[in-house]
Design a protein around this motif. Structure first.
Motif, mmCIF file in Angstrom:
data_model
loop_
_atom_site.group_PDB
_atom_site.id
_atom_site.type_symbol
_atom_site.label_atom_id
_atom_site.label_comp_id
_atom_site.label_asym_id
_atom_site.label_seq_id
_atom_site.Cartn_x
_atom_site.Cartn_y
_atom_site.Cartn_z
ATOM 1 N N ASP A 103 0.717 -1.518 0.257
ATOM 2 C CA ASP A 103 -0.155 0.308 0.188
ATOM 3 C C ASP A 103 1.070 1.298 0.215
ATOM 4 O O ASP A 103 1.653 1.906 0.926
ATOM 5 N N THR A 106 -1.186 8.842 0.677
ATOM 6 C CA THR A 106 -1.752 8.945 -0.637
ATOM 7 C C THR A 106 -0.939 10.243 -1.624
ATOM 8 O O THR A 106 0.071 11.048 -0.855
ATOM 9 N N CYS A 110 -3.270 13.333 -5.331
ATOM 10 C CA CYS A 110 -4.679 12.799 -5.024
ATOM 11 C C CYS A 110 -4.739 14.021 -3.885
ATOM 12 O O CYS A 110 -6.604 14.596 -3.342
ATOM 13 N N ASN A 128 -7.751 7.985 -4.283
ATOM 14 C CA ASN A 128 -6.389 7.326 -4.604
ATOM 15 C C ASN A 128 -6.322 6.849 -5.998
ATOM 16 O O ASN A 128 -7.447 7.424 -7.038
ATOM 17 N N CYS A 129 -5.118 6.895 -6.624
ATOM 18 C CA CYS A 129 -5.036 6.738 -8.532
ATOM 19 C C CYS A 129 -3.909 5.170 -8.987
ATOM 20 O O CYS A 129 -3.237 4.694 -7.869
ATOM 21 N N CYS A 132 -0.959 5.467 -6.433
ATOM 22 C CA CYS A 132 -0.968 5.594 -4.293
ATOM 23 C C CYS A 132 -1.792 4.902 -4.253
ATOM 24 O O CYS A 132 -3.047 4.743 -5.034
ATOM 25 N N GLY A 133 -2.096 4.562 -2.427
ATOM 26 C CA GLY A 133 -3.892 4.362 -2.288
ATOM 27 C C GLY A 133 -3.156 2.354 -2.120
ATOM 28 O O GLY A 133 -1.740 1.308 -2.067
ATOM 29 N N ARG A 171 -5.977 7.822 -13.209
ATOM 30 C CA ARG A 171 -6.591 6.158 -12.826
ATOM 31 C C ARG A 171 -6.985 5.273 -13.742
ATOM 32 O O ARG A 171 -7.747 4.683 -13.065
ATOM 33 N N THR A 177 -9.958 2.103 -7.433
ATOM 34 C CA THR A 177 -10.431 3.907 -7.516
ATOM 35 C C THR A 177 -12.135 3.912 -7.193
ATOM 36 O O THR A 177 -12.535 2.987 -8.096
#
Ligand SMILES: [Zn+2]
Ligand SMILES: [Zn+2]
Length: 238
Positions: A103, A106, A110, A128-129, A132-133, A171, A177
């Motif tokens: 993970d 962010t 974002c 998120n994108c 990241c996320g 994204r 997403t």
């Protein structure tokens, strides 16, 4: 003209690697395809030797932020080549021997969307994108596609779906997403289960209510994607 099959292994799934491949293939005027499989990413390309060399160079040099390439293996491709353009093909399910990114916090883009009152992600806590996320904590199976993650039950709204399928969008194929309309929601509960109104602590939303509670010296358990964080203001007198 040469045709090659290029195998890329490492952390190359769920990190925006296929759109990265797509963009540099187009930039170099190459035809072919890219897809995920159990080994990582497989690319088939046709073009001049010079542009293929340039493509492989850029593949490594302009790597997406969360990607980690372990190895690139180039072999001559002798199969049929019926490509008029370069495309991102569906994942192939095969024996699994690839890595998944952890993970990631962010990203700055974002973050600015979350704090922009005119953005559709304004104050959305699960923004998120591709850069990241969540990754590892939501995955259930490989290949890393939305249907193989805990996001599978959240059907994307038309706007998220459009961005997910737009190769020029940040994204594009960002598996987790989500937005206020289609994604997971945040809510607040008391530890003793007694009912209460969030509006007692904030006129804005649950996240802001948590800030108020922390300022009042409360301890809050924040259950998120990868586990539970206990939060408190350590300066608050006991
Ligand atoms: Zn991001
Ligand atoms: Zn949405």
């Amino acid at each position: 003209m040469i045709a090659e099959e290029i195998r890329v292994t490492g952390i190359v799934q769920g990190v925006g690697f296929r759109p990265h491949v797509y963009h540099i293939a187009k930039k170099n005027g190459l035809r072919g395809e890219v897809f995920n499989d159990g080994e990582g990413v497989l690319i088939r390309i046709l073009g001049s030797e010079e542009s293929v060399v340039q493509f492989v160079h850029q593949l490594q040099k302009e790597c997406p932020p969360l990607a980690r390439i372990n190895k690139i293996t180039r072999t001559n491709y002798a199969g049929e080549f019926n490509f008029d353009d370069f495309t991102i093909a569906s994942s192939i399910h095969s024996a699994i021997n690839t890595q998944i990114a952890p993970d990631a916090a962010t990203c700055p883009q974002c973050q600015s969307e979350i704090f922009d009152p005119y953005s559709r992600w304004f104050r959305y806590p699960f923004t998120n994108c591709t850069h990241c996320g969540p990754r590892l904590s939501i995955i259930r199976a490989i290949p890393y596609d939305r249907s193989n993650t805990s996001m599978a039950k959240f059907t994307m709204c038309p706007t998220c779906d459009r961005e997910y399928n737009d190769v020029t969008n940040r994204r594009f194929h960002a598996q987790p997403t989500a937005c206020h309309i289609c994604g997971p929601k945040a809510w607040l509960e008391r530890a003793d289960g007694k009912p209460f109104a969030v509006t007692m602590f904030s006129m804005l939303d649950e996240i802001d209510a948590v800030c108020t509670l922390l300022q009042q010296g409360e301890i809050v358990a924040i259950k998120s994607i990868g586990g539970i964080n206990l939060a408190c203001d350590s300066h608050y007198p006991i």
